[in-house]
Write a protein that holds these residues in place. Sequence first.
Motif, short mmCIF file in Angstrom:
data_model
loop_
_atom_site.label_atom_id
_atom_site.label_comp_id
_atom_site.label_asym_id
_atom_site.label_seq_id
_atom_site.Cartn_x
_atom_site.Cartn_y
_atom_site.Cartn_z
N ALA A 1 18.81 54.14 -13.31
CA ALA A 1 18.94 52.74 -12.92
C ALA A 1 20.42 52.41 -12.77
O ALA A 1 21.23 52.79 -13.61
CB ALA A 1 18.31 51.84 -13.98
N VAL A 2 20.73 51.72 -11.70
CA VAL A 2 22.11 51.34 -11.40
C VAL A 2 22.17 49.82 -11.30
O VAL A 2 21.37 49.21 -10.59
CB VAL A 2 22.57 51.97 -10.07
N TYR A 3 23.11 49.23 -12.04
CA TYR A 3 23.31 47.78 -11.98
C TYR A 3 24.35 47.48 -10.91
O TYR A 3 25.41 48.11 -10.88
CB TYR A 3 23.78 47.25 -13.34
N THR A 4 24.05 46.53 -10.02
CA THR A 4 24.98 46.14 -8.96
C THR A 4 25.34 44.67 -9.10
O THR A 4 24.74 43.95 -9.89
CB THR A 4 24.35 46.35 -7.57
N HIS A 5 26.29 44.25 -8.30
CA HIS A 5 26.57 42.81 -8.23
C HIS A 5 25.33 42.12 -7.67
O HIS A 5 24.65 42.68 -6.80
CB HIS A 5 27.76 42.53 -7.32
N PRO A 6 25.03 40.92 -8.13
CA PRO A 6 23.87 40.21 -7.57
C PRO A 6 23.98 40.06 -6.06
O PRO A 6 25.06 39.83 -5.51
CB PRO A 6 23.93 38.84 -8.25
N ARG A 7 22.87 40.24 -5.38
CA ARG A 7 22.75 40.14 -3.92
C ARG A 7 23.49 41.23 -3.16
O ARG A 7 23.75 41.10 -1.97
CB ARG A 7 23.17 38.76 -3.42
N HIS A 8 23.84 42.32 -3.83
CA HIS A 8 24.47 43.46 -3.17
C HIS A 8 23.56 44.70 -3.18
O HIS A 8 24.00 45.79 -2.86
CB HIS A 8 25.80 43.82 -3.85
N GLU A 9 22.31 44.52 -3.56
CA GLU A 9 21.41 45.65 -3.71
C GLU A 9 21.21 46.43 -2.41
O GLU A 9 21.26 47.66 -2.41
CB GLU A 9 20.02 45.19 -4.21
N MET A 10 21.00 45.74 -1.31
CA MET A 10 20.75 46.43 -0.04
C MET A 10 21.99 47.13 0.46
O MET A 10 21.91 48.23 1.02
CB MET A 10 20.21 45.45 0.98
N VAL A 11 23.15 46.54 0.27
CA VAL A 11 24.41 47.16 0.69
C VAL A 11 24.65 48.44 -0.09
O VAL A 11 24.99 49.48 0.48
CB VAL A 11 25.59 46.17 0.49
N VAL A 12 24.45 48.38 -1.41
CA VAL A 12 24.64 49.57 -2.25
C VAL A 12 23.64 50.65 -1.88
O VAL A 12 24.00 51.83 -1.80
CB VAL A 12 24.55 49.19 -3.75
N THR A 13 22.40 50.28 -1.62
CA THR A 13 21.38 51.26 -1.22
C THR A 13 21.79 51.96 0.07
O THR A 13 21.70 53.19 0.17
CB THR A 13 20.01 50.57 -1.03
N LYS A 14 22.25 51.23 1.06
CA LYS A 14 22.68 51.84 2.32
C LYS A 14 23.90 52.75 2.12
O LYS A 14 23.99 53.82 2.72
CB LYS A 14 22.99 50.76 3.35
N GLN A 15 24.83 52.34 1.27
CA GLN A 15 26.01 53.16 1.01
C GLN A 15 25.63 54.46 0.29
O GLN A 15 26.18 55.52 0.58
CB GLN A 15 27.03 52.39 0.19
N LEU A 16 24.69 54.38 -0.64
CA LEU A 16 24.23 55.58 -1.33
C LEU A 16 23.56 56.53 -0.36
O LEU A 16 23.81 57.73 -0.36
CB LEU A 16 23.28 55.21 -2.47
N GLU A 17 22.68 55.99 0.49
CA GLU A 17 21.98 56.83 1.46
C GLU A 17 22.93 57.44 2.48
O GLU A 17 22.71 58.56 2.93
CB GLU A 17 20.88 56.02 2.15
N SER A 18 24.01 56.76 2.82
CA SER A 18 24.99 57.32 3.75
C SER A 18 25.75 58.49 3.13
O SER A 18 26.33 59.30 3.84
CB SER A 18 25.98 56.25 4.22
N ARG A 19 25.73 58.59 1.80
CA ARG A 19 26.36 59.72 1.10
C ARG A 19 25.34 60.76 0.67
O ARG A 19 25.59 61.57 -0.22
CB ARG A 19 27.10 59.20 -0.12
N SER A 20 24.17 60.73 1.28
CA SER A 20 23.08 61.68 1.01
C SER A 20 22.59 61.63 -0.43
O SER A 20 22.22 62.64 -1.01
CB SER A 20 23.51 63.10 1.37
#
Length: 91
Positions: free
Chosen positions: A9-28
């Motif tokens: 589980a990764v805690y992100t800034h509120p309302r940044h969940e989709m951005v973090v998910t896309k950044q993680l997926e872009s790094r495989s």
Amino acid sequence: MSDVPRWYAVYTHPRHEMVVTKQLESRSVEAFLPTFVTESRWKDRRVRIQTPVFPAYVFTRIKLAERSKVEPLAAEMTYVRHSAIFAFVTR
């Protein structure tokens, strides 16, 4: 045990969940963001919005040794820990 990929589980800034998910997926990095659809009513229209089931949390499946792929995102996210041990998700 660190050579076995696990869900964390990764805690992100509120309302940044989709951005973090896309950044993680872009790094495989395998990422999972459970969402549901809500309908928001504005003055002139209704809009369907994807809302996270767990606000401010994203789930990643990585080997603990591969954290270096994710470290550059450290400003936007933190692994959930119990004391100094990374908490992994089990069924």
